[in-house]
Design a protein around this motif. Structure first.
Motif, PDB file in Angstrom:
ATOM      1  N   ASN A   1      48.067  37.543  28.282  1.00  3.86           N
ATOM      2  CA  ASN A   1      48.025  37.466  29.730  1.00  3.86           C
ATOM      3  C   ASN A   1      46.575  37.620  30.189  1.00  3.86           C
ATOM      4  O   ASN A   1      45.997  38.697  30.096  1.00  3.86           O
ATOM      5  N   THR A   2      46.030  36.552  30.689  1.00  9.26           N
ATOM      6  CA  THR A   2      44.626  36.580  31.108  1.00  9.26           C
ATOM      7  C   THR A   2      44.483  36.600  32.624  1.00  9.26           C
ATOM      8  O   THR A   2      43.369  36.526  33.121  1.00  9.26           O
ATOM      9  N   GLN A   3      45.572  36.703  33.339  1.00 10.57           N
ATOM     10  CA  GLN A   3      45.524  36.639  34.808  1.00 10.57           C
ATOM     11  C   GLN A   3      44.705  37.772  35.421  1.00 10.57           C
ATOM     12  O   GLN A   3      44.159  37.609  36.495  1.00 10.57           O
ATOM     13  N   GLU A   4      44.634  38.913  34.755  1.00  7.21           N
ATOM     14  CA  GLU A   4      43.898  40.042  35.320  1.00  7.21           C
ATOM     15  C   GLU A   4      42.499  40.191  34.744  1.00  7.21           C
ATOM     16  O   GLU A   4      41.790  41.133  35.087  1.00  7.21           O
ATOM     17  N   TRP A   5      42.105  39.296  33.870  1.00  7.44           N
ATOM     18  CA  TRP A   5      40.767  39.373  33.273  1.00  7.44           C
ATOM     19  C   TRP A   5      39.692  39.107  34.328  1.00  7.44           C
ATOM     20  O   TRP A   5      39.846  38.230  35.189  1.00  7.44           O
TER      21      TRP A   5
ATOM     22  N   LEU B   1      36.452  37.248  35.461  1.00 13.29           N
ATOM     23  CA  LEU B   1      35.983  35.911  35.107  1.00 13.29           C
ATOM     24  C   LEU B   1      34.921  35.959  34.006  1.00 13.29           C
ATOM     25  O   LEU B   1      34.889  35.107  33.109  1.00 13.29           O
TER      26      LEU B   1
END
Length: 154
Positions: free
Chosen positions: A2-6, A8
């Motif tokens: 899950n990269t949605q909260e990484w 940028l």
């Protein structure tokens, strides 16, 4: 994953490591171990640019640029030579040791770029470069070089 909260920057950091890893593999037959693109630019503009002009092309601060130039000089790939028209200025020249590798670096960069683009749907290629270029253009005024990311704040 899950990269949605990484942040940028995490994407850029990961992709930078992967890109440099691929480029290093493509250029492992050369004596050049790092700073491929700065060496390539110096070679393509042999004797026609100084450190500041190179830093401007690479969008780098002066301190980082000096470190790169010092390392390339220590490795025997470049020389700083006094500009005969302005003795205060030093032009960057490649050495005979670097000369045969400039075209190899160009080829390696092209192959690395092609590899990474081959991982994307062709319809995304133009937009990807456009988006990255726009981000670079619109964020140049952020004073990032004033921040020390690896030292505790006082």
């Amino acid at each position: 994953m899950n990269t949605q909260e990484w942040p940028l920057g995490r994407f850029f950091s990961f992709l930078t490591k992967q890109y440099i890893g691929k480029l290093t593999l493509l250029l492992e037959h050369t004596p050049v171990e790092r700073y491929y693109f700065p060496l390539y630019l110096i070679g393509k503009n042999n004797g026609q640019m100084n450190q500041q002009e190179l830093a401007d092309q690479l969008l780098m601060d002066k301190v980082s640029m000096v470190r790169i130039i010092d390392a390339l000089q220590k490795d025997g790939f470049i020389e700083r030579k006094t500009n005969p028209e302005d003795r205060r200025e030093r032009r960057l020249h490649i050495t005979p040791k670097a000369e045969p590798w400039i075209l190899e670096i160009e080829k390696g960069i092209k192959e690395a770029n092609e590899y990474f683009f081959s991982l994307l749907d062709p319809s995304l290629h133009a937009n990807f470069q456009l988006i990255l270029t726009e981000l670079i253009t619109k964020t140049q005024d952020i004073p990032a070089n004033q921040f020390e990311f690896f030292y505790p704040k006082k």
